[in-house]
Scaffold this motif. Sequence first.
Motif, mmCIF file in Angstrom:
data_model
loop_
_atom_site.group_PDB
_atom_site.id
_atom_site.type_symbol
_atom_site.label_atom_id
_atom_site.label_comp_id
_atom_site.label_asym_id
_atom_site.label_seq_id
_atom_site.Cartn_x
_atom_site.Cartn_y
_atom_site.Cartn_z
ATOM 1 N N ASP A 69 0.805 -1.218 0.000
ATOM 2 C CA ASP A 69 0.000 0.000 0.000
ATOM 3 C C ASP A 69 0.838 1.268 0.000
ATOM 4 O OD1 ASP A 69 -2.227 -1.628 0.054
ATOM 5 O OD2 ASP A 69 -2.423 -1.556 2.230
ATOM 6 N N SER A 70 1.949 1.247 0.709
ATOM 7 C CA SER A 70 2.776 2.443 0.813
ATOM 8 C C SER A 70 3.898 2.451 -0.217
ATOM 9 C CB SER A 70 3.365 2.551 2.218
ATOM 10 O OG SER A 70 4.204 3.673 2.325
ATOM 11 N N MET A 71 4.642 1.344 -0.309
ATOM 12 C CA MET A 71 5.771 1.295 -1.242
ATOM 13 C C MET A 71 5.290 1.132 -2.682
ATOM 14 S SD MET A 71 8.718 -0.795 0.816
ATOM 15 C CE MET A 71 9.612 -0.007 2.151
ATOM 16 N N TRP A 72 4.796 -0.053 -3.024
ATOM 17 C CA TRP A 72 4.389 -0.303 -4.405
ATOM 18 C C TRP A 72 3.319 0.689 -4.845
ATOM 19 C CZ3 TRP A 72 6.147 -2.678 -8.531
ATOM 20 C CH2 TRP A 72 5.293 -2.927 -9.607
ATOM 21 N N GLY A 73 2.352 0.939 -3.991
ATOM 22 C CA GLY A 73 1.271 1.854 -4.343
ATOM 23 C C GLY A 73 1.731 3.284 -4.534
ATOM 24 N N GLY A 74 2.879 3.635 -3.940
ATOM 25 C CA GLY A 74 3.385 4.997 -4.057
ATOM 26 C C GLY A 74 4.499 5.176 -5.065
ATOM 27 N N PHE A 75 4.946 4.086 -5.678
ATOM 28 C CA PHE A 75 6.037 4.177 -6.642
ATOM 29 C C PHE A 75 5.559 4.820 -7.946
ATOM 30 C CE2 PHE A 75 8.579 0.265 -4.941
ATOM 31 C CZ PHE A 75 9.060 1.056 -3.910
ATOM 32 N N SER A 76 6.443 5.578 -8.563
ATOM 33 C CA SER A 76 6.207 6.074 -9.917
ATOM 34 C C SER A 76 6.399 4.926 -10.901
ATOM 35 C CB SER A 76 7.183 7.191 -10.246
ATOM 36 O OG SER A 76 8.521 6.693 -10.287
ATOM 37 N N ASP A 77 5.993 5.142 -12.140
ATOM 38 C CA ASP A 77 6.197 4.115 -13.166
ATOM 39 C C ASP A 77 7.678 3.789 -13.325
ATOM 40 O OD1 ASP A 77 3.490 3.974 -13.584
ATOM 41 O OD2 ASP A 77 3.502 5.263 -15.367
ATOM 42 N N ALA A 78 8.517 4.828 -13.225
ATOM 43 C CA ALA A 78 9.957 4.613 -13.364
ATOM 44 C C ALA A 78 10.499 3.768 -12.215
ATOM 45 C CB ALA A 78 10.687 5.955 -13.427
ATOM 46 N N GLN A 79 10.028 4.049 -10.991
ATOM 47 C CA GLN A 79 10.475 3.269 -9.839
ATOM 48 C C GLN A 79 9.993 1.819 -9.933
ATOM 49 O OE1 GLN A 79 8.859 5.959 -6.825
ATOM 50 N NE2 GLN A 79 10.933 6.258 -6.016
ATOM 51 N N LYS A 80 8.780 1.624 -10.419
ATOM 52 C CA LYS A 80 8.270 0.257 -10.573
ATOM 53 C C LYS A 80 9.095 -0.504 -11.601
ATOM 54 C CE LYS A 80 3.464 1.052 -9.172
ATOM 55 N NZ LYS A 80 2.039 1.071 -9.550
ATOM 56 N N ALA A 81 9.471 0.159 -12.680
ATOM 57 C CA ALA A 81 10.290 -0.500 -13.696
ATOM 58 C C ALA A 81 11.670 -0.845 -13.134
ATOM 59 C CB ALA A 81 10.424 0.401 -14.914
ATOM 60 N N GLU A 82 12.234 0.075 -12.357
ATOM 61 C CA GLU A 82 13.539 -0.172 -11.743
ATOM 62 C C GLU A 82 13.452 -1.343 -10.758
ATOM 63 O OE1 GLU A 82 17.018 2.350 -9.319
ATOM 64 O OE2 GLU A 82 15.175 3.349 -9.989
ATOM 65 N N LEU A 83 12.376 -1.358 -9.973
ATOM 66 C CA LEU A 83 12.192 -2.438 -9.018
ATOM 67 C C LEU A 83 12.062 -3.784 -9.720
ATOM 68 C CD1 LEU A 83 11.426 -3.014 -5.836
ATOM 69 C CD2 LEU A 83 9.217 -3.481 -6.878
ATOM 70 N N MET A 84 11.270 -3.841 -10.772
ATOM 71 C CA MET A 84 11.065 -5.103 -11.469
ATOM 72 C C MET A 84 12.348 -5.615 -12.097
ATOM 73 S SD MET A 84 8.072 -5.847 -10.683
ATOM 74 C CE MET A 84 7.800 -7.308 -11.704
ATOM 75 N N ALA A 85 13.304 -4.722 -12.286
ATOM 76 C CA ALA A 85 14.619 -5.134 -12.787
ATOM 77 C C ALA A 85 15.518 -5.655 -11.662
ATOM 78 C CB ALA A 85 15.300 -3.967 -13.488
#
Length: 268
Positions: free
Chosen positions: A149-165
Amino acid sequence: MTLAAGRGLWCCHAMTKDAQTPTFTTPQGREIAYHLTQGTGPTVVFLGGFKSDMGGTKAVYLEDWARAQGRAYLRFDYSGHGESGGAFTDGAIGDWFEDACAALTLTDGPLVLVGSSMGGWISLQVARAMPERIAGMVTIAAAPDFTEDSMWGGFSDAQKAELMAGQVALPSEYGEPYIITRRLIEEGRNRLVLRDPLPLPFPVRFLQGTADADVDMSVALRLLDHAQGPDMRLTLVDGADHRFSDDTCLKLITDAVTDVLQTATDKG
């Protein structure tokens, strides 16, 4: 190295290099450092927050209070935290839940869990897994489901892409950046507590500061609304931050623990 007596027969006990802090090995092979104070039950157990450790102000304050009361007390470090073994970035919520469950085998009888931030989330998981052992609970700025809710839900698209990498770095007011791994987020989805019924059939005291910049007050209200129990109370402290560690807040913690212990004893 000796084999633990009592409940945790599978735990290998040793002493850390400074010959002061005992450790045990969990069934998953992780080395956990802890301090256990003997005394009367129910045992009070402190569960710390994300990247915090058992040497923090609240954990040590509670130990001093427990000693003065003659109360049994346990504090410990999750793997990758404090004096325990392992790397923080290798861990996830489920690992730290397993560490907590393993640490509880060092104790006998009923427990009062005191969960701070992430420790509040883990306390709720413990209560769901072993309700028969829980006599009561106190949470301090509890952060249930924060990875989603806080981390994933608050990530930008760029942060989500970086995380998935692999991982993403988040700034922290408490020192070096937090390295958030893909496994932390994905494994956390198996540990959520606010999506399904959450029975808490014992006295519960939720503590929350109104100036907490890490866990919004709405989280405490959501938890209070979602959980089901006969004796749940939420105390909002005007101006208190996430640390919840000034003299006033520390007294509120021990007052809440005392209240829960008394209520549990009266019912017992």
